[in-house]
Design an enzyme around this catalytic site. Structure first.
Site, short mmCIF file in Angstrom:
data_model
loop_
_atom_site.label_atom_id
_atom_site.label_comp_id
_atom_site.label_asym_id
_atom_site.label_seq_id
_atom_site.Cartn_x
_atom_site.Cartn_y
_atom_site.Cartn_z
N HIS A 161 0.83 -1.22 0.00
CA HIS A 161 0.00 0.00 0.00
C HIS A 161 0.86 1.26 0.00
O HIS A 161 0.44 2.29 0.52
CB HIS A 161 -0.95 0.02 1.20
CG HIS A 161 -1.64 -1.28 1.43
ND1 HIS A 161 -2.77 -1.67 0.74
CD2 HIS A 161 -1.34 -2.33 2.25
CE1 HIS A 161 -3.14 -2.87 1.13
NE2 HIS A 161 -2.28 -3.30 2.04
N SER A 282 14.38 21.41 -16.44
CA SER A 282 13.18 22.18 -16.70
C SER A 282 13.59 23.51 -17.33
O SER A 282 14.63 24.06 -16.97
CB SER A 282 12.43 22.42 -15.39
OG SER A 282 11.62 23.57 -15.51
N LYS A 288 15.51 21.60 -11.23
CA LYS A 288 14.91 20.30 -11.56
C LYS A 288 15.82 19.38 -12.37
O LYS A 288 16.57 19.81 -13.22
CB LYS A 288 13.62 20.52 -12.38
CG LYS A 288 12.57 21.30 -11.63
CD LYS A 288 11.77 20.40 -10.75
CE LYS A 288 10.83 19.59 -11.59
NZ LYS A 288 9.50 19.50 -11.04
N GLU A 295 9.50 8.07 -17.27
CA GLU A 295 8.14 8.60 -17.47
C GLU A 295 7.63 8.23 -18.87
O GLU A 295 6.47 7.87 -19.05
CB GLU A 295 8.11 10.12 -17.27
CG GLU A 295 8.20 10.50 -15.80
CD GLU A 295 8.34 12.00 -15.57
OE1 GLU A 295 8.15 12.79 -16.51
OE2 GLU A 295 8.64 12.38 -14.42
#
Ligand code: ARG
Length: 463
Positions: A161, A282, A288, A295
């Site tokens: 979980h 970024s 970043k 992804e």
């Protein structure tokens, strides 16, 4: 009435030329040119068989071989002029052959149809693609095994979980993916058997009146069997669907690992760093470093799963035998192979470049009462029924939580207040290493078991 347009390869029956928009709509040459070398391979085997059974003369066979060799060289050199007017790869090559060698080229299509021809080409193409993918899958497993070996005893929290559950080693965690990819390889290998069957000889749908020898063609092309029903041979694409299902599972497995890499790399976890070459910055936020590759793997999984649904849907309403719908099998199939091959190739290298932040993993494992189950097991081994032990440990967790410390930081007196069965030896059980070492059985996370599993996996890969 004279034919109003230049004769094509099936135009004899028609009174007006095909509409330009229809031509573009129905042509497959923009994508099926990729089958060209397999189409030639299939044609050469077919021609050899026709000669073998006495339907094609020695001279015609020699001319076909010579013409095809030239065409192959032109294709390989990128000099072959593909034409939309000739609809698909089969007609383009046949027309070029006839332009080179005359009537012998026109005799090649004896006892054959584009229906069994295309099914053969796709199978030949896919068989080779599967072999390439199997090699890439192996590299990926090897890369995972190398990192798993380095981290056979690097402790991290195992999650259920997405909550800290019990300590595991990072090596053990990665081995889970090695298992998934091993099953994926089994699936591809098994699917290959059903891909590797010969449709040629089915002709349009009913077989042919020539005395063909299908086994001869199967041997020539390295097929391990012949499709045994002509209607089935030209119409079903289950082999492509099955392959795409196996590919979807591989992508799904890599997507799950990608999701973990993304989580682990986020500063909230801080478990790993991906090599800079797998990330991008970024354009607005200078701080970043984004995990673009994982992804995109996650994203492209949707694309491959979509191809699976496309192929299933393509098939479901088709009556026997061949229908032009089947031309739509190619783009999803090609894109599935391309996407999967690119993904696997990148993945092996990306895994090899992971930097593991072992201290952050250990800290996280210490924070979620990951050894609570070990404490319960300890009490059970001292004679308490498991349910009572579970209760007692829950009280200890509450006490530790109130003080903001780990179970291992509670003084002995407090642990004994939870149960008088607790002795000094409890601290060995509450340590992360103690918890790992205790799971010392086949498939468990004890570092010795992880090393044994790595050795087994390496043998499997080599075998
Ligand atoms: N381009 C076609 C395909 O990919 C080849 C078979 C065409 N057969 C036909 N009867 N029109 O399926």
């Amino acid at each position: 009435m004279a034919n109003p347009h230049p004769p094509g390869l099936w135009s004899g029956r028609f009174a007006e030329p095909v509409d330009e928009k229809v031509k573009r709509y129905t042509a497959s040459i923009p994508f099926d040119y990729r089958l060209a070398l397999y189409d030639i391979q299939g044609s050469l085997a077919h021609a050899a068989m026709l000669h073998h059974v006495g339907v094609l003369s020695e001279a015609d066979l020699a001319a076909i071989r010579r013409g095809m060799a030239e065409i192959r060289a032109e294709i390989e050199a990128g000099r072959f002029a593909w034409s939309l007017d000739d609809e698909d790869v089969h007609l383009n090559i046949e027309k070029a052959l006839t332009a080179k060698i005359g009537d012998a080229g026109k005799r090649l299509h004896t006892g054959r149809s584009r229906n069994d021809q295309v099914a053969t080409d796709v199978r030949l193409w896919l068989r080779e693609a599967i072999d390439r993918l199997l090699a890439l899958l192996k590299n990926c497993q090897s890369a995972l095994l190398d990192v798993a070996e380095t981290h056979a005893d690097t402790v991290m929290p195992g999650f259920t979980h997405l909550q800290v559950a019990q300590p595991v080693t990072f090596g053990h965690h990665l081995l889970a993916y090695v298992e998934m990819l091993a099953r994926d390889a089994e699936r591809l290998t098994d699917c290959r058997k059903r891909v590797n069957r010969l449709p040629l000889g089915a002709a349009a749908l009913a077989g042919t009146s020539y005395p063909i020898d299908r086994e001869y063609v199967a041997r020539e092309l390295g097929f391990e069997a012949v499709c045994e029903n002509s209607l089935d041979a030209v119409s079903d694409r289950d082999f492509a669907i099955e392959f795409t299902a196996a590919a979807s599972l591989i992508m799904t497995h890599l997507s799950r690992l990608s999701e973990e890499l993304i989580l682990w790399m986020s500063p909230r976890f801080g478990f790993i760093d991906l090599a800079d070459r797998y990330c991008t910055g970024s354009s607005i936020m200078p701080q970043k470093k984004n995990p673009d590759v994982p992804e995109l793997v996650r994203g492209k999984t949707g694309r491959v799963n979509g191809h699976l649904v496309a192929l299933l849907t393509l098939m479901k309403g088709q009556p026997l035998a061949y229908n032009k719908d089947n031309q739509e099998d190619k783009e999803p199939l090609f894109d599935t192979v391309d996407t999967l091959a690119d993904t696997l190739a990148l993945y092996a290298d990306m895994i090899g470049g992971i930097r593991v932040k072992a201290e952050a993993m250990r800290q996280a494992a210490r924070q979620g009462y990951a050894t609570a189950t070990d404490l319960a097991d300890y009490l059970v081994k001292k004679g308490l029924p498991f349910r009572d032990a579970h209760e007692a440990v829950a009280r200890a967790v509450r006490a530790a939580e109130a003080k903001g410390v780990d179970l291992a930081d509670l003084p002995l007196a407090e642990l004994q207040a939870m149960s008088p069965l607790v002795g000094e030896d409890v601290y060995a059980v509450l340590s992360l290493e103690g918890s790992l070492a205790a799971r010392d059985h086949l498939g468990g996370t004890a570092p010795a078991q992880v090393r044994a599993a790595i050795a087994r996996a390496r043998r499997r890969l080599a075998g």
